[in-house]
Design an enzyme around this catalytic site. Structure first.
Site, PDB file in Angstrom:
ATOM      1  N   ASP A 153      41.429  26.246  31.252  1.00 42.16           N
ATOM      2  CA  ASP A 153      40.965  27.534  31.776  1.00 42.16           C
ATOM      3  C   ASP A 153      42.156  28.328  32.278  1.00 42.16           C
ATOM      4  O   ASP A 153      43.217  27.764  32.563  1.00 42.16           O
ATOM      5  CB  ASP A 153      39.928  27.343  32.891  1.00 42.16           C
ATOM      6  CG  ASP A 153      40.500  26.666  34.142  1.00 42.16           C
ATOM      7  OD1 ASP A 153      41.295  25.719  33.987  1.00 42.16           O
ATOM      8  OD2 ASP A 153      40.162  27.093  35.263  1.00 42.16           O
ATOM      9  N   GLU A 193      40.108  24.348  36.746  1.00 42.17           N
ATOM     10  CA  GLU A 193      41.210  24.177  37.698  1.00 42.17           C
ATOM     11  C   GLU A 193      41.440  25.451  38.495  1.00 42.17           C
ATOM     12  O   GLU A 193      41.641  25.407  39.706  1.00 42.17           O
ATOM     13  CB  GLU A 193      42.506  23.783  36.969  1.00 42.17           C
ATOM     14  CG  GLU A 193      43.568  23.183  37.886  1.00 42.17           C
ATOM     15  CD  GLU A 193      44.419  24.195  38.630  1.00 42.17           C
ATOM     16  OE1 GLU A 193      45.070  23.823  39.612  1.00 42.17           O
ATOM     17  OE2 GLU A 193      44.437  25.387  38.244  1.00 42.17           O
ATOM     18  N   GLU A 194      41.384  26.590  37.821  1.00 45.82           N
ATOM     19  CA  GLU A 194      41.715  27.854  38.490  1.00 45.82           C
ATOM     20  C   GLU A 194      40.617  28.314  39.446  1.00 45.82           C
ATOM     21  O   GLU A 194      40.785  29.298  40.158  1.00 45.82           O
ATOM     22  CB  GLU A 194      42.012  28.950  37.453  1.00 45.82           C
ATOM     23  CG  GLU A 194      43.200  28.659  36.533  1.00 45.82           C
ATOM     24  CD  GLU A 194      44.561  28.667  37.242  1.00 45.82           C
ATOM     25  OE1 GLU A 194      44.617  28.752  38.476  1.00 45.82           O
ATOM     26  OE2 GLU A 194      45.574  28.577  36.529  1.00 45.82           O
ATOM     27  N   THR A 240      34.694  60.479  55.246  1.00 45.51           N
ATOM     28  CA  THR A 240      34.976  60.231  56.660  1.00 45.51           C
ATOM     29  C   THR A 240      33.946  59.263  57.220  1.00 45.51           C
ATOM     30  O   THR A 240      32.871  59.657  57.643  1.00 45.51           O
ATOM     31  CB  THR A 240      34.956  61.550  57.452  1.00 45.51           C
ATOM     32  OG1 THR A 240      33.763  62.267  57.101  1.00 45.51           O
ATOM     33  CG2 THR A 240      36.175  62.400  57.139  1.00 45.51           C
ATOM     34  N   HIS A 262      29.428  58.130  60.881  1.00 45.51           N
ATOM     35  CA  HIS A 262      30.251  59.324  60.704  1.00 45.51           C
ATOM     36  C   HIS A 262      31.483  59.159  61.610  1.00 45.51           C
ATOM     37  O   HIS A 262      31.343  58.904  62.812  1.00 45.51           O
ATOM     38  CB  HIS A 262      29.435  60.557  61.114  1.00 45.51           C
ATOM     39  CG  HIS A 262      30.122  61.846  60.795  1.00 45.51           C
ATOM     40  ND1 HIS A 262      31.240  62.277  61.460  1.00 45.51           N
ATOM     41  CD2 HIS A 262      29.838  62.801  59.863  1.00 45.51           C
ATOM     42  CE1 HIS A 262      31.620  63.448  60.965  1.00 45.51           C
ATOM     43  NE2 HIS A 262      30.783  63.788  59.985  1.00 45.51           N
TER      44      HIS A 262
HETATM   45  N1  BES Z   1      49.553  25.253  37.849  1.00 46.85           N
HETATM   46  C1  BES Z   1      49.173  25.869  39.066  1.00 46.85           C
HETATM   47  C2  BES Z   1      49.822  25.243  40.282  1.00 46.85           C
HETATM   48  C3  BES Z   1      51.324  25.315  40.316  1.00 46.85           C
HETATM   49  C4  BES Z   1      52.010  26.389  39.809  1.00 46.85           C
HETATM   50  C5  BES Z   1      52.017  24.272  40.886  1.00 46.85           C
HETATM   51  C6  BES Z   1      53.400  26.413  39.845  1.00 46.85           C
HETATM   52  C7  BES Z   1      53.390  24.301  40.937  1.00 46.85           C
HETATM   53  C8  BES Z   1      54.084  25.377  40.400  1.00 46.85           C
HETATM   54  C9  BES Z   1      47.653  25.795  39.196  1.00 46.85           C
HETATM   55  O1  BES Z   1      47.006  26.203  38.009  1.00 46.85           O
HETATM   56  C10 BES Z   1      47.194  26.747  40.264  1.00 46.85           C
HETATM   57  O2  BES Z   1      47.332  27.923  40.082  1.00 46.85           O
HETATM   58  N2  BES Z   1      46.620  26.227  41.356  1.00 46.85           N
HETATM   59  C11 BES Z   1      46.036  27.021  42.376  1.00 46.85           C
HETATM   60  C12 BES Z   1      45.078  26.219  43.204  1.00 46.85           C
HETATM   61  C13 BES Z   1      43.648  26.288  42.789  1.00 46.85           C
HETATM   62  C14 BES Z   1      42.778  25.559  43.775  1.00 46.85           C
HETATM   63  C15 BES Z   1      43.133  27.662  42.534  1.00 46.85           C
HETATM   64  C16 BES Z   1      47.074  27.563  43.320  1.00 46.85           C
HETATM   65  O3  BES Z   1      48.113  26.924  43.541  1.00 46.85           O
HETATM   66  O4  BES Z   1      46.835  28.635  43.864  1.00 46.85           O
HETATM   67 MN    MN Z   2      47.854  25.304  36.359  1.00 50.06          MN
HETATM   68 MN    MN Z   3      47.073  28.415  37.969  1.00 51.65          MN
END
Ligand code: BES
Ligand code: MN
Ligand code: MN
Length: 457
Positions: A88, A152-153, A314, A212
């Site tokens: 994803d 994951e994201e 406003t 307002h």
């Molecule tokens: N791959 C990243 C994490 C990452 C990026 C680790 C660069 C080290 C270096 C991962 O996909 C990510 O974005 N993780 C999220 C956490 C998640 C719970 C949304 C993050 O770190 O914000």
């Molecule tokens: Mn990642």
């Molecule tokens: Mn990421």
């Protein structure tokens, strides 16, 4: 191994074309509009794993987006590597800031531009192609299991249950993940620490309706103003976080370790220039690399309320909101930090407003060992393909599932990432170097080889 490497160079253009096909699928997990595309990306990976020679390949449904599983057990006596990745991607907006559309990949200056090119489709797909290369040359030195998720994201909400329900199927010796960065193409590194995350949304409610701003303004607390005041009070003049108890569990790094860390190359002027900022800012007493790795943070991710449309209106708004992420370091706990934040936020709220705190997903920080066979194998693999020994580094991002792998399966991870911080992950114009993609595909089989050899001893 030479045969494998030869196969990889011969197939380079097809490997790139296949990644481009995968990048065309807009598998944005956060947006339900793309639900079918997310499924489509899972089916794509399933097909490629089967083609490469994996067994028992399955797109496993979850209450959210599916998980792709596949395996190749060459010999039960060999060690088993569980490869984790995610297919994803983050939402692509703001679209107008992309120089080419996010789901129409292009190669420019030897970089593949598309949403997910680096995070994590490009890095995940390296494993599929490395696996194919080992399979086609009868060189798979370990058993392999793939666990590729689609959430994951958005916090991996369904992955923990899947792991708990499939403990037997997921049995292995080590987790291998490419979803992190290296210091530079000339300075290979292996990630040995990730920060945890506590993510919350807050709501501040003033009057029961928008008012307002002339009729009531000056006499009623404005929730946007109150929210801003509450938030600015959460850091002192040294950018130290003021939530009581916030630092209680933080493990302070020894001076020896800090000196060791400071040896990793870092160019502050380049850092500022790259971001077009006049100066950096952060917790007093710590360097920029320390602020982004070994120290916890408190960051606003978004703040809104009132009227933000065209022209003017406003209004003295009834409500204001913010989204806040706190990055955590060993040995902080995300639930504890969320509770400390919520209690403090409620305590400092003036009686002119009502406040509420909604916790979102979180995750625990991790440190991974450097004295393990798996780390040594990864280090040797990188040393071979880069001609330089990689430096162990801690990174600021989070992969919450890493701590859960340890908790549920008792397995440590090796964070063998090939991205660069300049790849614009989560930003417009995300890209991934062809160099990095190919280096990853070349390095992974070396890891399998050394891991099998070193496990025997
Ligand atoms: N791959 C990243 C994490 C990452 C990026 C680790 C660069 C080290 C270096 C991962 O996909 C990510 O974005 N993780 C999220 C956490 C998640 C719970 C949304 C993050 O770190 O914000
Ligand atoms: Mn990642
Ligand atoms: Mn990421």
């Amino acid at each position: 191994m030479e045969q494998v490497q030869e196969y990889i160079s011969k197939n380079q253009s097809r490997f790139i074309d296949e990644l481009i096909d995968l990048l065309k699928i807009p598998s944005v997990s956060a947006d339900s509009k793309f639900k079918d595309d997310v499924k489509g990306a899972a089916e794509f990976i399933k097909a490629k794993l089967i083609e490469a020679g994996a067994d028992n390949v399955e797109v496993c449904p979850t209450p959210g987006h599916p998980i792709v599983y596949g395996e190749k057990i060459v010999d039960p006596a060999l060690p088993t590597v569980l490869v984790y990745g995610h297919y994803d991607v983050q939402p692509a907006d703001p679209l107008e800031l992309w120089t080419s559309p996010p789901f129409e990949p292009v190669i420019k200056d030897d970089k593949i531009y598309a949403r997910g090119a680096c995070d994590d489709k490009g890095q995940m797909y390296m494993h599929v192609k490395a696996f194919e290369s080992m399979m086609k040359n009868n060189s798979l030195a370990c058993n392999i299991k793939f666990l590729i998720e689609g959430e994951e994201e958005v916090g991996s909400a369904n992955l923990a249950d899947f792991i708990k329900d499939n403990k037997e199927r997921l049995k292995g010796d080590v987790i291998l993940i490419s979803d992190t960065s290296m210091l530079a193409n000339e300075t290979p590194s292996i990630t040995v620490g990730l920060r945890g995350l506590s993510y919350v949304q807050v709501e501040v409610v003033g009057p029961d309706r928008d008012l307002h701003s002339g009729v009531y303004g000056g006499a009623v607390a404005n929730p946007i103003q109150v929210l801003c005041e509450m938030i600015t009070s959460m850091k002192d003049e040294n950018d130290h976080i003021t939530i009581p108890g916030f630092y209680d569990d933080v493990i302070e790094i020894s001076d020896v370790e800090r000196k060791e860390m400071a040896k990793a190359p870092f160019d502050l002027e380049h850092f500022k220039k790259d971001l077009q900022i006049g100066d950096v800012r952060g917790e007093k007493g710590f360097s920029t690399p320390e602020r982004t790795s070994i120290r916890p943070t408190f960051e606003l991710n978004g703040i809104w309320g009132g009227y933000t449309g065209e022209g003017s209106k406003t209004v003295l708004p009834s409500k204001a909101y913010a989204k806040i992420s706190m990055r955590l370091v060993p040995n902080q706990n995300s639930h504890k930090i969320t509770d400390l934040f919520a209690a403090h936020f409620k305590k400092i709220a003036p009686s002119s407003v009502k406040v509420s705190v909604t916790p979102h997903h979180g995750g625990e920080p991790v440190v991974t060992p450097t004295d393990s066979i798996a780390y040594q194998a990864a280090s040797k693999a990188m040393e071979e393909t880069f001609g330089k020994k990689p430096i162990p580094t801690r990174e600021g991002g989070s992969i919450p599932i890493v701590a859960l792998f340890e908790q549920i399966l008792g397995l440590k991870s090796v964070l063998l990432g090939f991205g660069l911080n300049s790849d614009n992950i989560h930003s417009p114009n995300e890209h991934y170097g062809v160099f990095n993609y190919m280096k990853g595909i070349q390095t992974i089989p070396m890891f399998f080889k050394y891991y099998a050899e070193m496990s025997k001893k």
